[in-house]
Scaffold this active site. Sequence first.
Site, PDB file in Angstrom:
ATOM      1  N   GLY A  69      62.550  78.918  57.406  1.00 15.91           N
ATOM      2  CA  GLY A  69      63.509  77.952  57.914  1.00 15.91           C
ATOM      3  C   GLY A  69      64.930  78.351  57.585  1.00 15.91           C
ATOM      4  O   GLY A  69      65.856  78.137  58.391  1.00 15.91           O
ATOM      5  N   GLN A 180      63.488  68.470  57.433  1.00 14.72           N
ATOM      6  CA  GLN A 180      62.873  67.331  56.757  1.00 14.72           C
ATOM      7  C   GLN A 180      62.234  66.333  57.714  1.00 14.72           C
ATOM      8  O   GLN A 180      61.367  65.557  57.307  1.00 14.72           O
ATOM      9  CB  GLN A 180      63.918  66.607  55.897  1.00 14.72           C
ATOM     10  N   SER A 197      61.341  74.354  59.343  1.00 14.35           N
ATOM     11  CA  SER A 197      60.557  75.192  58.433  1.00 14.35           C
ATOM     12  C   SER A 197      59.149  74.633  58.300  1.00 14.35           C
ATOM     13  O   SER A 197      58.966  73.458  57.977  1.00 14.35           O
ATOM     14  CB  SER A 197      61.239  75.237  57.059  1.00 14.35           C
ATOM     15  N   ALA A 198      58.146  75.479  58.501  1.00 17.67           N
ATOM     16  CA  ALA A 198      56.758  75.019  58.575  1.00 17.67           C
ATOM     17  C   ALA A 198      56.243  74.445  57.260  1.00 17.67           C
ATOM     18  O   ALA A 198      55.450  73.502  57.260  1.00 17.67           O
ATOM     19  CB  ALA A 198      55.849  76.155  59.031  1.00 17.67           C
ATOM     20  N   CYS A 323      71.987  68.872  35.033  1.00 15.20           N
ATOM     21  CA  CYS A 323      71.274  69.484  33.907  1.00 15.20           C
ATOM     22  C   CYS A 323      69.920  70.045  34.317  1.00 15.20           C
ATOM     23  O   CYS A 323      69.190  70.583  33.492  1.00 15.20           O
ATOM     24  CB  CYS A 323      71.102  68.473  32.777  1.00 15.20           C
TER      25      CYS A 323
END
Length: 474
Positions: A69, A180, A197-198, A323
Amino acid sequence: MPYFDMASSAPLHPVARQALLAALDEGWADPSRLYREGRRARLLLDAAREAAAEAVGCRPDELVFTPSGTRAVYDGIAGALAGRRRAGRRLVVSAVEHSSVLHTAAAHKADGGTVTEVPVDRTGRVVPGAYATALREAPDGVALACLQSANHEVGTLQPVAEAAGECAAAGVPLLVDAAQSLGWGPVEGNWSLLAASAHKWGGPAGVGLLAVRKGVRFRTVPPTDERESGRSPGFENLPAIVAAAASLRAVRAEAAAEAERLRGLVDRIRARVPELVPDVEVVGDPERRLPHLVTFSCLYVDGEALLHELDRAEFAVSSGSSCTSSTLTPSHVLRAMGVLSEGNVRVSLPHGTAEAEVERFLEALPGVVAQVRERLGAPKPAEAAEAAVAPDAVPEPEPDVALVVDSLGKRCPIPVIELAKVIGQVPVGGVVVVLSDDEAARLDVPAWCEMRGQSYEGERTADRGVAYRVRRRA
């Protein structure tokens, strides 16, 4: 162990596993060859392209498969910028885009191009009309605009259809990062390019999609070859491509029912976490959001320590706290939203998550947060409440009485914890100045003031670090 990090990578869907194993036997040959095995491989590749194009909402010859992706984003932006170089060299992006978009924008800027970042509101959403304004006020020609369909950290859905209309009116193509959201449904609006993206929807890692509508000026940046219409060089990973397309079709078939079920579980988390854990901010749009994702931040908590303790309690979650990153800076998404970054937790539920797992998470969370706070010496909720604003009126301030908290060299949440401990030592109207060289303090000190009812009066550069000024209101 409950896995609550689907936004990073979804577990391999059973359909993807079956398709992958079958394609390893049937799709090993070169699909560009004319012999029997090659023709069989070509049939598998064409079928996968048609299935993926149907899910995306484009023509099969408008879609190519890429090695990831991220590669789809890189190639999509680079190709559109190259194809529209005569129109200008300005790239317009939102401030909360995925890092792949922002990295490409930085490379474009280093190469002499210009970039405009469109801001977002406190929910992480681009304000409708913002892209029209950015395009109208650009001092030079705009080659391309980018907008994600849904935010990867807080789940907020973006007004893609409105932005696409604004871009179309200005004659500027819009690239949508749909990583997403594509597993939940097609992207609405008259977009020009789309990347996905797969592994975000349960397909195998190493497969991306790039769709480029007909009529969009696009020039692939070399080196290129003859594969994937010349837009994605290299031998196709055919078994993974077949599995990606099969799993996309499968999750789409389940999407409506599963979205409703997971939305109910996420609503429960959004409502219960502030009740169970003091001093929590749930971030992201409460309504216009992905059904499976919720993000919240906890005051006085080290995000890395919180994730470690949740992992020990057998929960896999993610975080945007400074952090938890190697750069020691808070997530650019949380920074753009202006929300609390310390103690940040992102919960993204995969398909099939059981209600009992969510309940167990809600049972474990309060104790985990309390444990981390106690270890850091954070004030107890009763102590912190003493500094809260009076509900009916704010008293007139007394003359400034400055107390300086030296937190130089200390990482958040320590500067905020030290602020909370001393705010009661100055009279009402008095001022506490917090010295910090931690980038996260720029977000967390104002957020603490808003949550605790104190007045944040800005910052100034100090000899070392930054001085944040806080006035006690009650």
